[in-house]
Design a protein around this motif. Structure first.
Motif, short mmCIF file in Angstrom:
data_model
loop_
_atom_site.label_atom_id
_atom_site.label_comp_id
_atom_site.label_asym_id
_atom_site.label_seq_id
_atom_site.Cartn_x
_atom_site.Cartn_y
_atom_site.Cartn_z
N GLN A 187 17.07 -1.11 3.26
CA GLN A 187 17.06 -0.76 1.84
C GLN A 187 15.67 -1.07 1.30
O GLN A 187 15.10 -2.13 1.61
N LEU A 188 15.10 -0.15 0.54
CA LEU A 188 13.75 -0.39 -0.03
C LEU A 188 13.88 -1.37 -1.20
O LEU A 188 14.57 -1.08 -2.19
N SER A 189 13.22 -2.53 -1.09
CA SER A 189 13.36 -3.56 -2.12
C SER A 189 12.13 -3.63 -3.02
O SER A 189 12.22 -4.15 -4.14
N ALA A 190 10.98 -3.15 -2.56
CA ALA A 190 9.77 -3.12 -3.40
C ALA A 190 8.77 -2.15 -2.79
O ALA A 190 8.72 -1.98 -1.57
N ALA A 191 7.97 -1.52 -3.66
CA ALA A 191 6.90 -0.61 -3.21
C ALA A 191 5.65 -0.99 -4.01
O ALA A 191 5.59 -0.76 -5.21
N PHE A 192 4.68 -1.62 -3.31
CA PHE A 192 3.51 -2.18 -3.99
C PHE A 192 2.33 -1.21 -4.02
O PHE A 192 1.99 -0.59 -3.01
N CYS A 193 1.69 -1.14 -5.19
CA CYS A 193 0.42 -0.40 -5.35
C CYS A 193 -0.56 -1.31 -6.07
O CYS A 193 -0.17 -2.31 -6.66
N ALA A 217 0.84 -1.21 0.00
CA ALA A 217 0.00 0.00 0.00
C ALA A 217 0.88 1.25 0.00
O ALA A 217 0.69 2.18 0.79
N ALA A 218 1.84 1.25 -0.93
CA ALA A 218 2.85 2.32 -0.96
C ALA A 218 2.25 3.69 -1.28
O ALA A 218 2.88 4.71 -1.01
N SER A 219 1.05 3.72 -1.83
CA SER A 219 0.43 5.01 -2.18
C SER A 219 -0.25 5.67 -0.97
O SER A 219 -0.62 6.84 -1.05
N GLY A 220 -0.41 4.94 0.11
CA GLY A 220 -1.17 5.45 1.26
C GLY A 220 -0.37 6.44 2.11
O GLY A 220 0.84 6.61 1.91
N LYS A 221 -1.06 7.06 3.06
CA LYS A 221 -0.39 8.02 3.96
C LYS A 221 0.75 7.33 4.70
O LYS A 221 1.86 7.84 4.78
N MET A 222 0.46 6.16 5.28
CA MET A 222 1.50 5.44 6.00
C MET A 222 2.51 4.79 5.06
O MET A 222 3.71 4.75 5.35
N GLY A 223 2.03 4.30 3.91
CA GLY A 223 2.96 3.70 2.93
C GLY A 223 4.04 4.70 2.55
O GLY A 223 5.24 4.39 2.56
N GLN A 224 3.64 5.93 2.23
CA GLN A 224 4.61 6.97 1.85
C GLN A 224 5.55 7.31 3.01
O GLN A 224 6.74 7.50 2.82
N ARG A 237 -1.94 5.02 -10.52
CA ARG A 237 -1.13 5.84 -11.44
C ARG A 237 0.37 5.78 -11.11
O ARG A 237 1.23 6.08 -11.95
N LEU A 238 0.74 5.37 -9.88
CA LEU A 238 2.16 5.33 -9.51
C LEU A 238 2.89 4.12 -10.13
O LEU A 238 4.11 4.15 -10.27
N VAL A 239 2.14 3.06 -10.48
CA VAL A 239 2.79 1.84 -10.99
C VAL A 239 3.67 2.18 -12.20
O VAL A 239 3.23 2.86 -13.13
N GLY A 240 4.93 1.74 -12.14
CA GLY A 240 5.87 2.01 -13.24
C GLY A 240 6.68 3.27 -13.03
O GLY A 240 7.70 3.47 -13.67
N ARG A 241 6.25 4.12 -12.08
CA ARG A 241 7.03 5.34 -11.81
C ARG A 241 8.12 5.05 -10.78
O ARG A 241 7.95 4.18 -9.92
#
Ligand SMILES: NC(=O)C1=CN([C@@H]2O[C@H](COP(=O)(O)OP(=O)(O)OC[C@H]3O[C@@H](n4cnc5c(N)ncnc54)[C@H](OP(=O)(O)O)[C@@H]3O)[C@@H](O)[C@H]2O)C=CC1
Ligand SMILES: O=C(O)C1=N[C@H](C(=O)O)C[C@H](O)C1
Length: 263
Positions: free
Chosen positions: A29-35, A9-16, A40-44
């Motif tokens: 180290q950040l290894s993945a950020a799921f949406c 839930a990388a797009s959420g308030k807590m995810g960010q 709209r963030l996917v691929g960015r």
């Protein structure tokens, strides 16, 4: 070696907020950020990180030592199914689970490490110890009221933290919280029952998270209170606990387990 942390839930308030925390952490180290796939963030590219937002849970989990989740119950359960397959430890900060969903989480924790924390702040978890002491000393004489306030976007009520506070108080008194808790019935015309624990909920503006517990005696009132000033207190505790969880065997853990191991 840095702990490789995935964020659900990388797009959420807590995810960010958790992404910022991991990015700044010397041992992570950040290894993945799921949406969600439609987001709209996917691929960015994730700011300050050499990875892109993705909806591919299985690929992202395969390259992670642990995943942090602040989402909604349905999304958490979906993530857990995937983490079960990849054997990736999961720190769950999401709240609002029903008993059946908690049982599902406990079941999966037989096979992978899972830490469930309705509040990951060190301050709130210290407050629970204070509440346990107060309940042991005053619980039987006091009228106990829990009042929580959060922002207008929050879906679940009462907050996971308020429920955990009630459970902690009831346990210290040798009782079950579900037998003592009162919410809606307060709107009935009646006086207060001896021993009930009242629960009040405020949803307004952008309040980050405030919890107050009142122990009212006949001639004096003791109040124990926690106010989050920003979301950093949650992300800080979550990332430290996730680094610890990544090294634990399968099991169902709480923030108390992490804090006890750390001290
Ligand atoms: N344990 C703690 O200390 C704390 C716990 N919380 C809890 O964390 C949770 C999230 O809070 P917050 O970040 O403020 O909420 P937000 O509404 O800001 O974020 C929710 C996130 O979950 C995602 N999501 C929702 N449903 C799904 C789904 N079905 N599949 C995939 N992703 C989904 C949303 O995606 P999208 O953007 O696509 O909608 C979004 O990224 C809540 O349960 C809250 O109570 C919050 C703060 C501290
Ligand atoms: O939704 C929130 O924002 C928060 N939720 C958690 C809860 O339900 O207890 C923790 C924190 O207070 C913020």
């Amino acid at each position: 070696m840095k702990t490789k942390i995935a964020v659900n839930a990388a797009s959420g308030k807590m995810g960010q907020q958790v992404i910022r925390q991991v990015t700044a952490h010397a041992e992570a180290q950040l290894s993945a950020a799921f949406c969600r796939s439609s987001h709209r963030l996917v691929g960015r590219q994730v700011e300050l990180n050499p990875i892109n937002y993705t909806s591919d849970l299985s690929e992202g989990l395969a390259q992670s030592n642990v995943v942090i989740d602040f989402s909604l119950p349905q999304a958490t359960l979906g993530l857990l199914q995937q983490a079960h397959v990849s054997k990736t430890p999961v720190l769950i900060g999401t709240t609002g689970f029903n008993n059946e969903q908690i049982a599902q989480i406990e079941n999966i924790a037989n096979e992978i490490p899972v830490l469930l924390a309705p509040n990951t702040s060190i301050g709130v978890n210290s407050t629970l110890a204070l509440l346990s002491l107060a309940a042991k000393m005053l619980g039987k004489q006091a009228d106990i009221e829990i009042i929580e306030a959060h922002h207008k976007h929050k879906i679940d009520a009462p907050s996971g933290t308020a429920i955990r506070m009630g459970e902690t108080i009831a346990e210290a008194m040798g009782e079950k919280f579900e037998d003592l808790m009162t919410t809606d019935s307060r709107f009935e015309k009646r006086t207060r029952d001896k021993g009930e624990i009242g629960m009040s909920v405020i949803r307004a503006g952008e309040i980050i998270g405030e919890h107050q517990v009142m122990f009212a005696l006949d001639n004096e009132i003791i109040t124990i209170e926690h106010k989050a000033q920003n979301r950093h207190c949650f992300s800080e505790g979550a990332v430290e606990a996730a680094i610890w969880l990544a090294k634990q065997p399968a099991g169902f853990y709480s923030m108390q387990d992490f804090l006890a191991a750390r001290s």
